[in-house]
Design an enzyme around this catalytic site. Structure first.
Site, short mmCIF file in Angstrom:
data_model
loop_
_atom_site.label_atom_id
_atom_site.label_comp_id
_atom_site.label_asym_id
_atom_site.label_seq_id
_atom_site.Cartn_x
_atom_site.Cartn_y
_atom_site.Cartn_z
N THR A 85 0.85 -1.19 0.00
CA THR A 85 0.00 0.00 0.00
C THR A 85 0.89 1.24 0.00
O THR A 85 1.67 1.44 0.93
CB THR A 85 -0.91 0.00 1.24
N LYS A 161 -6.90 1.48 -3.49
CA LYS A 161 -6.56 0.88 -2.20
C LYS A 161 -6.68 1.90 -1.08
O LYS A 161 -7.10 1.59 0.03
CB LYS A 161 -5.15 0.30 -2.24
N LYS A 229 0.34 4.39 9.18
CA LYS A 229 0.92 4.66 7.85
C LYS A 229 -0.16 4.96 6.82
O LYS A 229 -0.11 5.98 6.12
CB LYS A 229 1.74 3.45 7.39
#
Length: 294
Positions: A85, A161, A229
């Site tokens: 990702t 995503k 993150k």
């Protein structure tokens, strides 16, 4: 998830050479019949397809172009399948750099967790050239239940995503808040789970993560720091585009606080533990911290 993907490829009949920095995972893969090596470049030597399952953009870049980078060791027309990702802009930059060498880059973030990786039933949100898809098709067929072709250039898969991660992070935070709220009302948490999963307030994350909270089992399946993150990327994207993301911002702060409380590597359901610690609640597996509410 990397071990599960490699196992799915073996089960499909592929010849797979794997590398992982963790010796235990390498041994687990070898026990399944896979070939293991002690460096990423050795795993990629002459490979037609390299599948990268790492945490973030920095690791992806290092894997491709760092001291032990795989880019120079892949076959000349090979495809690099990037499952991490990362921000769309970073995916585009890495693709440009790799494609300049005559190799292909498939932006292919995944969703489904370790269990679905092992089952070969991941969701893949992919974008890239026709050639990249064609070269990667044997891998995609082996590892995925659903493959979405989302564009002809890297970055689109990453953007999809991030929409998923925005929702996933907010839903986990909301589930944790709801269960802590239920605990503050003295409710039977198993009964809450049964009622909500049969009601309109349910979500996939509620259904998946709340059992961890009820069992007091915070063994990491997906760590708190993953959402520190990923929601951080969402916030950065929103700021760059002058687009407000207040719910994602609030959820990010909950994950940051949970990490700061020493639970960054624990399961992301640990946000419920943060609430328990703040409010002095009796949650399964957690000591009660007395608070003065007078």
């Amino acid at each position: 998830m990397g071990l599960g993907i490699a196992a799915s490829l073996l089960r499909d009949g592929a010849r797979v050479t794997g590398f992982d920095p963790g010796e235990q995972r390498r041994d687990a893969f070898a026990a399944l019949g896979g070939a293991t090596v002690t460096s990423a470049s050795a795993a990629a030597e002459g490979a037609d397809i390299v599948v990268s399952v790492v945490v973030n953009a920095e690791q992806t870049e290092a894997l491709l172009f760092g001291a032990d980078g795989v880019a120079a060791h892949m076959a000349s027309n090979a495809v690099f399948v990037s499952c991490a990702t990362l921000a769309p802009a970073k995916a585009r930059a890495l693709a440009r750099q790799l494609e300049a060498s005559g190799r292909h880059y498939l932006d292919a973030p995944i969703s489904g967790g370790a269990q679905r990786a092992a089952e070969g039933s991941l969701t893949v949100m992919a974008s890239g050239s026709v050639a990249a898809f064609d070269r990667a098709s044997p891998v995609l067929e082996a590892i995925a239940g659903k493959v979405y072709r989302l564009g002809d250039a890297a970055g689109q898969g990453a953007a999809f995503k991030m929409v998923n991660q925005l929702l996933a992070g907010v839903h986990i935070a909301a589930a944790a808040e709801a269960m802590a709220f239920a605990a503050s009302e003295g409710l039977d948490l198993r009964a809450v789970y049964e009622v909500i999963t049969a009601s309109a307030g349910n979500s996939w994350m509620f259904e998946n993560r709340v059992p961890h909270m009820i069992d007091g089992d915070y063994t990491s399946r997906s760590a708190v720091d993953i959402f520190v993150k990923d929601l951080g990327i969402v916030i950065d994207m929103g700021r760059a585009n002058t687009f407000p993301v207040p719910l994602a911002s609030a959820a990010l702060q909950l994950f940051v606080m949970t990490s700061a409380a020493g639970m960054g590597r624990d399961d992301d359901a640990s946000v419920a533990r943060l609430y328990a610690h703040i409010a002095g609640l009796a949650m399964p597996g957690e000591p009660v911290v007395k608070t003065d509410r007078s």
